[in-house]
Design an enzyme around this catalytic site. Structure first.
Site, PDB file in Angstrom:
ATOM      1  N   ARG A 175      -0.305  -8.426  -3.469  1.00 13.15           N
ATOM      2  CA  ARG A 175      -0.353  -7.456  -2.376  1.00 13.15           C
ATOM      3  C   ARG A 175       0.488  -7.970  -1.218  1.00 13.15           C
ATOM      4  O   ARG A 175       0.291  -9.094  -0.733  1.00 13.15           O
ATOM      5  CB  ARG A 175      -1.798  -7.240  -1.934  1.00 13.15           C
ATOM      6  CG  ARG A 175      -1.962  -6.537  -0.592  1.00 13.15           C
ATOM      7  CD  ARG A 175      -3.373  -6.030  -0.396  1.00 13.15           C
ATOM      8  NE  ARG A 175      -3.717  -5.834   1.005  1.00 13.15           N
ATOM      9  CZ  ARG A 175      -3.225  -4.876   1.798  1.00 13.15           C
ATOM     10  NH1 ARG A 175      -2.327  -4.035   1.314  1.00 13.15           N
ATOM     11  NH2 ARG A 175      -3.611  -4.774   3.053  1.00 13.15           N
ATOM     12  N   VAL A 176       1.420  -7.166  -0.766  1.00 13.52           N
ATOM     13  CA  VAL A 176       2.206  -7.459   0.432  1.00 13.52           C
ATOM     14  C   VAL A 176       1.930  -6.321   1.414  1.00 13.52           C
ATOM     15  O   VAL A 176       2.493  -5.241   1.304  1.00 13.52           O
ATOM     16  CB  VAL A 176       3.718  -7.601   0.115  1.00 13.52           C
ATOM     17  CG1 VAL A 176       4.007  -8.941  -0.513  1.00 13.52           C
ATOM     18  CG2 VAL A 176       4.213  -6.490  -0.802  1.00 13.52           C
ATOM     19  N   GLY A 177       1.023  -6.568   2.330  1.00 12.55           N
ATOM     20  CA  GLY A 177       0.555  -5.489   3.185  1.00 12.55           C
ATOM     21  C   GLY A 177       0.376  -5.900   4.625  1.00 12.55           C
ATOM     22  O   GLY A 177       0.956  -6.879   5.096  1.00 12.55           O
ATOM     23  N   SER A 178      -0.462  -5.142   5.294  1.00 17.36           N
ATOM     24  CA  SER A 178      -0.751  -5.395   6.709  1.00 17.36           C
ATOM     25  C   SER A 178      -2.250  -5.586   6.882  1.00 17.36           C
ATOM     26  O   SER A 178      -3.045  -5.254   5.994  1.00 17.36           O
ATOM     27  CB  SER A 178      -0.262  -4.233   7.577  1.00 17.36           C
ATOM     28  OG  SER A 178      -0.896  -3.031   7.196  1.00 17.36           O
ATOM     29  N   ARG A 192       7.367  -4.004  12.544  1.00 15.06           N
ATOM     30  CA  ARG A 192       6.682  -4.060  11.254  1.00 15.06           C
ATOM     31  C   ARG A 192       7.675  -4.280  10.124  1.00 15.06           C
ATOM     32  O   ARG A 192       7.466  -5.106   9.228  1.00 15.06           O
ATOM     33  CB  ARG A 192       5.896  -2.767  11.000  1.00 15.06           C
ATOM     34  CG  ARG A 192       4.622  -2.633  11.821  1.00 15.06           C
ATOM     35  CD  ARG A 192       3.967  -1.279  11.557  1.00 15.06           C
ATOM     36  NE  ARG A 192       2.812  -1.081  12.421  1.00 15.06           N
ATOM     37  CZ  ARG A 192       1.571  -0.904  11.991  1.00 15.06           C
ATOM     38  NH1 ARG A 192       1.317  -0.897  10.695  1.00 15.06           N
ATOM     39  NH2 ARG A 192       0.573  -0.724  12.832  1.00 15.06           N
ATOM     40  N   GLU A 236      -7.968  -3.624   0.805  1.00 13.82           N
ATOM     41  CA  GLU A 236      -7.634  -3.712  -0.621  1.00 13.82           C
ATOM     42  C   GLU A 236      -7.939  -5.045  -1.298  1.00 13.82           C
ATOM     43  O   GLU A 236      -8.173  -5.089  -2.513  1.00 13.82           O
ATOM     44  CB  GLU A 236      -6.140  -3.414  -0.826  1.00 13.82           C
ATOM     45  CG  GLU A 236      -5.725  -1.971  -0.647  1.00 13.82           C
ATOM     46  CD  GLU A 236      -5.467  -1.600   0.807  1.00 13.82           C
ATOM     47  OE1 GLU A 236      -5.560  -0.414   1.156  1.00 13.82           O
ATOM     48  OE2 GLU A 236      -5.172  -2.513   1.610  1.00 13.82           O
ATOM     49  N   GLY A 278       0.803  -1.209   0.000  1.00 15.17           N
ATOM     50  CA  GLY A 278       0.000   0.000   0.000  1.00 15.17           C
ATOM     51  C   GLY A 278       0.835   1.258   0.000  1.00 15.17           C
ATOM     52  O   GLY A 278       0.572   2.216  -0.744  1.00 15.17           O
ATOM     53  N   ARG A 338       7.144   1.922   1.265  1.00 16.44           N
ATOM     54  CA  ARG A 338       7.448   0.510   1.444  1.00 16.44           C
ATOM     55  C   ARG A 338       7.852  -0.114   0.116  1.00 16.44           C
ATOM     56  O   ARG A 338       8.686  -1.029   0.074  1.00 16.44           O
ATOM     57  CB  ARG A 338       6.266  -0.252   2.041  1.00 16.44           C
ATOM     58  CG  ARG A 338       6.653  -1.654   2.525  1.00 16.44           C
ATOM     59  CD  ARG A 338       5.504  -2.335   3.237  1.00 16.44           C
ATOM     60  NE  ARG A 338       5.093  -1.590   4.407  1.00 16.44           N
ATOM     61  CZ  ARG A 338       3.861  -1.586   4.907  1.00 16.44           C
ATOM     62  NH1 ARG A 338       2.918  -2.310   4.331  1.00 16.44           N
ATOM     63  NH2 ARG A 338       3.572  -0.885   5.973  1.00 16.44           N
ATOM     64  N   ARG A 364       2.419  11.418  -8.811  1.00 15.47           N
ATOM     65  CA  ARG A 364       1.704  11.593  -7.541  1.00 15.47           C
ATOM     66  C   ARG A 364       2.432  10.916  -6.376  1.00 15.47           C
ATOM     67  O   ARG A 364       1.811  10.528  -5.384  1.00 15.47           O
ATOM     68  CB  ARG A 364       0.266  11.069  -7.644  1.00 15.47           C
ATOM     69  CG  ARG A 364      -0.550  11.762  -8.720  1.00 15.47           C
ATOM     70  CD  ARG A 364      -2.004  11.388  -8.681  1.00 15.47           C
ATOM     71  NE  ARG A 364      -2.728  12.056  -9.746  1.00 15.47           N
ATOM     72  CZ  ARG A 364      -3.993  12.450  -9.664  1.00 15.47           C
ATOM     73  NH1 ARG A 364      -4.673  12.242  -8.549  1.00 15.47           N
ATOM     74  NH2 ARG A 364      -4.579  13.027 -10.680  1.00 15.47           N
ATOM     75  N   SER A 375      -0.494  -6.669  11.791  1.00 15.91           N
ATOM     76  CA  SER A 375       0.176  -5.541  12.440  1.00 15.91           C
ATOM     77  C   SER A 375      -0.584  -5.057  13.658  1.00 15.91           C
ATOM     78  O   SER A 375      -0.024  -4.354  14.511  1.00 15.91           O
ATOM     79  CB  SER A 375       0.337  -4.384  11.452  1.00 15.91           C
ATOM     80  OG  SER A 375      -0.927  -3.959  10.965  1.00 15.91           O
ATOM     81  N   ASP A 376      -1.872  -5.436  13.743  1.00 13.36           N
ATOM     82  CA  ASP A 376      -2.715  -5.010  14.863  1.00 13.36           C
ATOM     83  C   ASP A 376      -3.676  -6.128  15.229  1.00 13.36           C
ATOM     84  O   ASP A 376      -4.217  -6.799  14.339  1.00 13.36           O
ATOM     85  CB  ASP A 376      -3.521  -3.754  14.487  1.00 13.36           C
ATOM     86  CG  ASP A 376      -2.634  -2.587  14.122  1.00 13.36           C
ATOM     87  OD1 ASP A 376      -2.210  -1.864  15.041  1.00 13.36           O
ATOM     88  OD2 ASP A 376      -2.367  -2.407  12.922  1.00 13.36           O
TER      89      ASP A 376
END
Length: 236
Positions: A88-91, A218, A182, A21, A25, A44, A204-205
């Site tokens: 997607r590599v996210g949290s 993280r 996402e 995201g 990162r 952007r 992460s939470d």
């Protein structure tokens, strides 16, 4: 040709693209995991890079936060830049009580409160699911590394600060593992363009307890997850 949101030249993206995201990162992944990575777009400030992993071309680009941003970039990558595999590599925030900080969640499917997929599929319900080949290879890699992992449904929401204060409990009651913002859009975009997609996320939470990873924790956890994504995708 460039698109309204991506300034890369034709052929600049590899067929495999990682999709965090946060654009910073994306830069961290390029600097840490890829060889000879070069910046190919910064429109952007949504940074995109292409390099290589074990000699195989790999790109990485930020998706932004939320399903509209994710869908926008996914569509342009699929339609205009020839990306075949978008991961997607996210949290995520866990709602399943057995998941703890640092665990990896693999979104086999993604429920959602968004109307985006209904608009895309003519007001019909669509079940957004991962590409099985990408999913099974990643799961095998995690098991070989003795990495704690959970595979199942997630809930992709439009609202980080959701007005339904019981959403976490409702998602858990229906067997969802975690909340993200996402995965459902990514899987829908892949379905439309007949491409492969997978969403893997580090917890992460813990939404039920309020616990969260520190910034350093993280970074370490995401590095491990990213390395396993690359190993499972490039080596097989």
């Amino acid at each position: 040709m460039t698109t309204p949101h991506i300034a890369a030249q034709p052929g600049a993206f590899a067929e495999l693209c990682l999709f965090p995201g946060d654009p910073l990162r994306a830069k961290h992944i390029a600097d840490t995991h890829l060889s000879d990575a070069v910046l190919i777009s910064d429109t952007r400030n949504m940074l995109a890079f292409t390099g290589s992993y074990r000699g195989v071309p790999v790109s990485v680009m930020g998706s932004g936060m939320g399903m509209p941003s994710c869908m926008l970039y996914a569509q342009e990558l699929f339609q205009h830049y020839g990306v075949q595999q978008l991961i997607r590599v996210g949290s995520c925030g866990s709602v399943a009580p057995h998941l703890t900080l640092g665990d990896i969640v693999v979104a086999q499917g993604a429920c959602t409160d968004s109307a985006m997929n209904r608009h895309t599929f003519g007001d019909y319900d669509f079940a957004p699911i991962a590409d099985y080949s990408l999913l099974s290879r990643f799961v095998n890699q995690c098991e070989a590394n003795h990495q704690r992992i959970a595979v199942g449904n997630v809930f992709s929401t439009d609202s980080f600060y959701h007005p339904d204060k019981k959403l976490n409990q409702k998602a858990e009651a229906m067997g969802a593992l975690a909340l993200d913002m996402e995965a459902a859009a990514l899987y829908a975009a892949a379905a439309v363009h007949k491409r492969q997609a997978l969403a893997v996320m580090t917890v992460s939470d813990e939404l039920q307890t309020g616990l969260g990873l520190s910034a350093l924790e993280r970074q370490t956890a995401f590095n491990d997850m990213t390395e396993m994504v690359l190993e499972s995708t490039v080596i097989y």
